[in-house]
Design a protein around this motif. Structure first.
Motif, mmCIF file in Angstrom:
data_model
loop_
_atom_site.group_PDB
_atom_site.id
_atom_site.type_symbol
_atom_site.label_atom_id
_atom_site.label_comp_id
_atom_site.label_asym_id
_atom_site.label_seq_id
_atom_site.Cartn_x
_atom_site.Cartn_y
_atom_site.Cartn_z
ATOM 1 N N UNK A 1 0.819 -1.201 0.000
ATOM 2 C CA UNK A 1 0.000 0.000 0.000
ATOM 3 C C UNK A 1 0.860 1.262 0.000
ATOM 4 N N UNK A 2 1.976 1.235 0.737
ATOM 5 C CA UNK A 2 2.882 2.388 0.724
ATOM 6 C C UNK A 2 3.373 2.654 -0.698
ATOM 7 N N UNK B 1 2.737 5.592 -6.056
ATOM 8 C CA UNK B 1 2.412 5.478 -7.484
ATOM 9 C C UNK B 1 1.078 6.126 -7.825
ATOM 10 N N UNK B 2 0.414 6.702 -6.832
ATOM 11 C CA UNK B 2 -0.896 7.323 -7.041
ATOM 12 C C UNK B 2 -1.917 6.286 -7.506
ATOM 13 N N UNK C 1 -3.362 9.870 2.738
ATOM 14 C CA UNK C 1 -4.559 9.397 2.033
ATOM 15 C C UNK C 1 -5.569 10.533 1.901
ATOM 16 N N UNK C 2 -5.793 11.247 3.002
ATOM 17 C CA UNK C 2 -6.784 12.320 2.982
ATOM 18 C C UNK C 2 -6.406 13.398 1.976
ATOM 19 N N UNK C 3 -5.129 13.766 1.934
ATOM 20 C CA UNK C 3 -4.697 14.798 0.991
ATOM 21 C C UNK C 3 -4.903 14.348 -0.455
ATOM 22 N N UNK C 4 -4.584 13.079 -0.737
ATOM 23 C CA UNK C 4 -4.790 12.588 -2.102
ATOM 24 C C UNK C 4 -6.272 12.548 -2.458
ATOM 25 N N UNK C 5 -7.098 12.089 -1.512
ATOM 26 C CA UNK C 5 -8.537 12.020 -1.776
ATOM 27 C C UNK C 5 -9.106 13.423 -1.985
ATOM 28 N N UNK C 6 -8.684 14.387 -1.153
ATOM 29 C CA UNK C 6 -9.155 15.764 -1.309
ATOM 30 C C UNK C 6 -8.786 16.320 -2.679
ATOM 31 N N UNK C 7 -7.530 16.095 -3.092
ATOM 32 C CA UNK C 7 -7.086 16.606 -4.388
ATOM 33 C C UNK C 7 -7.939 16.034 -5.519
#
Length: 760
Positions: free
Chosen positions: A509-510, A515-516, A568-574
């Motif tokens: 998962x890391x 790798x987005x 995770x939160x930052x990627x989901x928000x973006x």
């Protein structure tokens, strides 16, 4: 606290001068009552008249200024300024013209001006009330009726007792003479009634205004009493009391405004005690009139009787509400299908057992899972599967007897807490349960044999806390299922294998984060009443290179423990805000909801990250909704609440997700600064067929609306459930019956074919 910071800098000097002049005039009026200065004022009657006119005019100007410089409650304060202006105009005209006539005319233009104050005051109070409460339920209306009737009853005693009447006078004289006491009685009832309808709020603006208008009404009553007894002295204490009332009203107008709904209504205890006290006061008024042998005005008696009647009805409703809450609490800890304790009560029972025992006193916990149950559901349907679960629960309860607590944890999984049982005793009980299940189950012309797998863990050998024990028991259950033994006790080897699998998943998962590999699917949220698509919920998936899409339960718990929720939160928000921007560019004014974990809310930088992402994508804060669970209050509630306050102040809407599944949903609800309640699918899915689920859903909708929140129901699986939610005035819904979560590319055409909230 009086605030002038809302005024432009150049105007603050004049405003402060106005306040200073008001203080000087108020002090001068009180000084003029002292025996020494009073003699001088008596020799110069014009001084008192000018001072009185100045106070009334200044109060009207200061309130009008407040209405002009600040938008919040502008309409209410404009009405109040108009009322005070009329009163001031009447006073000035009386002093300048009428008082010089002998005798002064009655009624006069001044009387019309003074009476004009009342309708403006009524309207101002009602505007302020409407701005603070948009919905009123039956208990609130009754509280308002009790308060209004009680206040009006006591006021009518003051204003009507000894009222000489106006028989034989001209019609205009009759009307004006009656108008004064009636207007004051109505105002007294309105003030206390509005306070009750506001939920007994104690915010400064509301409290100070009611106090000021109440002082004014009291001064009117004293003036009527003194006038009727020939003891009224111009420029005396009654006039000073009127000036104090004006000063308090001005202070109310200039209180620092609060955010909407920032201060909740008073606690339930206050909402019960105050109406009861007012009802008792009304009863006391009637008893006093009877005991003293004096005849109360008929209006006073009728108003007191109305307050007492409303108080009795209110008490009956309170009893029903308490019973309903107690029943809802019990139902929230009971499984709907089997009537066994549910997961929540199971966890509470296990926690209680572990808390009361020392390391020499064992306690066993068992996790039982039915084998091949999914095949039965798929082959014979959910109706038969539900019936089988009910029969399994009955048989397990009979086999267990009084040796432990049996609970249904969800689906085909059961849990057992066995106080005082060691490993050997737990094996015996588990074997008894497996034996009971080996007999066939007769179900609608088909006889089924069912097997089960049981995992055991024992305190303190396999853990000293609930989560550790349940994890060991769950691992043991999977061991029993994989080797088809039916029963296994937790061992270090099984835990090591599980640990290795989790470490492997975590490392993959890391890499996936770098790798987005995270992707979002979106599930629409529909406005129940209009059918409009109001927004979507963003649901994260892990696009694993070998396993395909991995759902959140396959990685989020690992990420939480590894401290990865921030990334995770930052990627989901973006991703969510980028998609929201694209939809808005296409004319789809959708809101997007993103879930936050407890660890997110303990990150002090979260509000800045959110604000930066909103600005970068050009998405207004109102288009972003953030969802949290009640778990956020289990760890450093103060810090989490501060973070939520910052997010809400930005204009972001907040929701409690999975409401009803937390540990203390009712106890902690008032502490969270949230706008929406999102009811868990466990309650929604069967509300069309199960009376207890229906009762929980309906009462939760009413609870949300009483707190000025919206209710979002998730897990709508069929039209019947949707019809019930529409009947109960639910606000938003989502579920497979409406649309499954889909990638944006597949969902966008679906949205374009439907009615969607336009971009504003």
């Amino acid at each position: 606290m009086v605030s002038v910071t809302m005024v432009p800098p150049r105007g603050r000097i004049w405003l402060r001068a106005g306040f200073g002049l008001g203080v000087v005039l108020l002090i001068a009026q009180f000084v003029a009552i002292v025996p020494g200065p009073r003699d001088w004022v008596a020799r110069h009657p014009g001084f008192n008249d000018v001072m009185q006119d100045a106070i009334y005019l200044l109060a009207a100007v200061l309130v009008a200024t407040r209405a002009a410089v600040h938008r919040q409650d502008r309409g209410a304060w404009s009405l109040m300024a108009a009322g005070l202006g009329c009163y001031a105009a009447g006073t000035v005209y009386w002093v300048a013209v009428l008082v010089r006539m002998d005798p002064p005319p009655y009624p006069s233009i001044s009387d019309a001006m003074w009476l004009a104050y009342y309708p403006f005051a009524y309207a101002a109070v009602l505007r302020l009330l409407r701005a603070r409460r948009s919905r009123f339920n039956a208990p609130t209306w009754l509280d308002g009726l009790i308060a209004a009737a009680c206040a009006a009853a006591f006021a009518s005693v003051v204003f009507l007792t000894g009222f000489a009447g106006v028989a034989g006078e001209p019609a205009t004289t009759v009307v004006v003479s009656l108008a004064y006491p009636i207007a004051d009685i109505v105002l007294a009832g309105l003030l206390l009634g509005a306070w009750a309808l506001s939920g007994w709020r104690t915010e400064p603006v509301w409290s100070v205004l009611l106090a000021g208008m109440g002082i004014n009404t009291a001064a009117n009553g004293i003036h009527m009493f003194e006038t009727s007894h020939g003891t009224y002295i111009p420029g005396g204490w009654t006039d000073a009391l009127w000036s104090v009332a004006l000063a308090v009203i001005v202070a109310a107008a200039w209180q620092r405004p609060e955010q909407a709904s920032a201060r909740p209504p008073a606690r339930a205890l206050v909402g019960v005690v105050l109406p009861a006290a007012l009802g008792c006061a009304s009863m006391g008024l009637l008893l006093y009139g009877s005991w003293r042998g004096s005849v109360l005005p008929r209006t006073s008696s009728l108003l007191a009787a109305a307050a007492i009647t409303a108080a009795i009805v209110r008490i009956l409703l309170t009893v029903r509400t308490v019973e309903a809450l107690a029943d809802a609490r019990r139902q929230a800890r009971t499984d709907d299908l089997t009537t066994l304790p549910n997961r929540r009560l199971f966890q509470e029972t296990l926690d209680a057992e572990l808390h009361r025992r020392d390391t020499d006193d064992p306690t066993a916990v068992a996790i039982l899972d039915l084998d091949r149950f999914k095949e039965i559901n798929d082959s014979f349907g959910h109706h038969l599967g539900d019936r089988l679960i009910q029969m399994v629960a009955t048989r397990l309860a009979e086999a267990l007897g009084g040796t432990g607590t049996l609970a249904r944890l969800g689906g085909d999984e059961f849990g057992v807490v066995m106080p005082g049982a060691g490993a050997d005793r737990a094996r015996e009980v588990a074997t008894t349960l497996l034996t009971a299940l080996r007999h066939p189950f007769d179900l609608e012309q088909v006889s089924l044999h069912i097997d089960a797998s049981i995992g055991l863990a024992v305190f303190p050998c396999h853990g000293t806390d609930r989560s550790t024990l349940l994890r060991h028991a769950d691992n043991a259950m999977y061991t029993a299922k994989s080797d088809h033994s039916g029963l296994a006790v937790a061992s270090d080897g099984a835990d090591d294998d599980t640990g290795r699998r989790r470490l492997t998943t975590l490392e993959e998962f890391r890499v996936g984060l770098d790798r987005d590999d995270l992707v979002l699917h979106y599930q629409p949220q529909i406005d129940v009443q209009t059918g409009t698509v109001a927004g979507v919920e963003a649901l994260v998936r892990w696009n694993h290179p070998d396993r395909g899409l991995v759902y959140p339960d396959g990685f989020l718990s690992l990420a939480e423990h590894a401290g990865l929720m921030g990334r995770i939160t930052l990627q989901v928000l973006e991703k969510a805000l980028g998609q929201c921007r694209d939809w808005r560019a296409a004319g789809l004014g959708l809101t997007v909801a993103v879930n936050l974990s407890a660890s997110n809310l303990h990150d002090p930088a979260l509000p800045d990250h959110v604000a930066d992402a909103l600005a970068r994508h050009g998405v207004p804060p109102q288009a972003l909704h953030l969802e949290v669970t009640e778990e956020v209050l289990m760890r450093d509630a103060a810090r989490a609440t501060r973070t939520l306050d910052e997010l809400r102040d930005m204009g972001i809407r907040l929701a409690v997700d999975d409401y009803g599944t937390g540990y203390s949903s009712l106890a902690y609800l008032h502490a969270l600064p949230v706008d929406d309640l999102k009811l868990d699918r466990a309650f929604v899915a069967h509300c069309d067929t199960d009376p207890r689920s229906a009762a929980i859903v309906k009462s939760t909708v009413e609870l949300a609306h009483n707190l000025d929140m919206r209710l979002i129901a998730e897990g709508v699986e069929n039209e019947a459930v949707l019809d019930r939610l529409r009947e109960w005035d639910c606000d938003l819904v989502q579920g497979y019956h409406l649309s499954r979560p889909q990638a944006a590319g597949r969902l966008t055409p679906w949205l374009l074919e439907r009615q969607v909230t336009p971009v504003s």
